[in-house]
Design a protein around this motif. Sequence first.
Motif, PDB file in Angstrom:
ATOM      1  N   ASP A  41       0.886  -1.213   0.000  1.00 26.41           N
ATOM      2  CA  ASP A  41       0.001  -0.152   0.101  1.00 26.41           C
ATOM      3  C   ASP A  41       0.957   1.108  -0.020  1.00 26.41           C
ATOM      4  N   GLU A  66      -5.851  -1.172   9.152  1.00 28.29           N
ATOM      5  CA  GLU A  66      -6.975  -0.133   8.687  1.00 28.29           C
ATOM      6  C   GLU A  66      -6.654   0.381   7.354  1.00 28.29           C
ATOM      7  N   ALA A  67      -5.481   0.588   6.904  1.00 30.43           N
ATOM      8  CA  ALA A  67      -5.249   0.916   5.519  1.00 30.43           C
ATOM      9  C   ALA A  67      -5.519  -0.326   4.655  1.00 30.43           C
ATOM     10  N   TRP A  70      -9.356  -0.079   3.958  1.00 31.20           N
ATOM     11  CA  TRP A  70      -9.765   0.851   3.108  1.00 31.20           C
ATOM     12  C   TRP A  70      -9.219   0.264   1.911  1.00 31.20           C
ATOM     13  N   GLN A  71      -8.153  -0.211   1.382  1.00 25.48           N
ATOM     14  CA  GLN A  71      -7.586  -0.446   0.215  1.00 25.48           C
ATOM     15  C   GLN A  71      -8.387  -1.496  -0.536  1.00 25.48           C
ATOM     16  N   ARG A  74     -12.215   0.015  -1.219  1.00 29.31           N
ATOM     17  CA  ARG A  74     -12.448   1.255  -2.014  1.00 29.31           C
ATOM     18  C   ARG A  74     -11.371   1.114  -3.011  1.00 29.31           C
ATOM     19  N   THR A  75     -10.067   1.481  -2.777  1.00 30.13           N
ATOM     20  CA  THR A  75      -9.285   2.050  -3.519  1.00 30.13           C
ATOM     21  C   THR A  75      -8.725   0.861  -4.574  1.00 30.13           C
ATOM     22  N   CYS A 104      -9.422   8.496  -3.397  1.00 31.92           N
ATOM     23  CA  CYS A 104      -9.207   7.395  -2.307  1.00 31.92           C
ATOM     24  C   CYS A 104      -8.169   7.347  -1.764  1.00 31.92           C
ATOM     25  N   GLU A 105      -7.072   7.580  -2.341  1.00 28.47           N
ATOM     26  CA  GLU A 105      -5.676   7.722  -1.618  1.00 28.47           C
ATOM     27  C   GLU A 105      -5.491   8.726  -0.812  1.00 28.47           C
ATOM     28  N   GLU A 108      -7.165   7.806   2.258  1.00 24.84           N
ATOM     29  CA  GLU A 108      -6.752   7.009   2.992  1.00 24.84           C
ATOM     30  C   GLU A 108      -5.432   7.697   4.093  1.00 24.84           C
TER      31      GLU A 108
END
Length: 168
Positions: A41, A66-67, A70-71, A74-75, A104-105, A108
């Motif tokens: 990431d 958490e990252a 999110w990835q 979404r991303t 999105c990034e 994040e």
Amino acid sequence: MPDTDSPAGDFARFWQYANRVWNHPTARDRLLHWQDTFGVDVMLLLYALWFPALLAPGHWHQLQAEARAWQDSRTQRIRALRRRLRTPERTSLYRAVLDLELRCEHLEGQLLHARARRLPHITAFPIDHRQRLDRLFPEVPKDERKALLETLQDAANDAGPGTMDRTP
């Protein structure tokens, strides 16, 4: 918790750092290589290298989880769509999805920053970037981690302000 005047309290400083690194062609190529080859990431990587305070390893792993969430939610979905749209007849749609991926990034990065600021940390000691990379990205070969740090040092020396605009 850092105050908003400290480097740890200012998201704009992180985003400026991320833009400088991203706009350095060699650094960008290496980051994309890590993303595509090792599943790293990039936003978490950049944040870990920028964050100017010590966090406990467990706190970094919490941020990493958490990252990843999110990835995954979404991303990566938007990135997969963007990659499928890369054809001459879909240029404007491709560009719109690319902009959405960048947003999105950015979000994040804001999420990571908000979470990291709430964690207990120490600012009195120098940061060991090599150690952070070793702990967060052990799947990346040691020589790759060393080369990235050298590339980022070059980027820091060469870079000027800019935007984090991905070249399609």
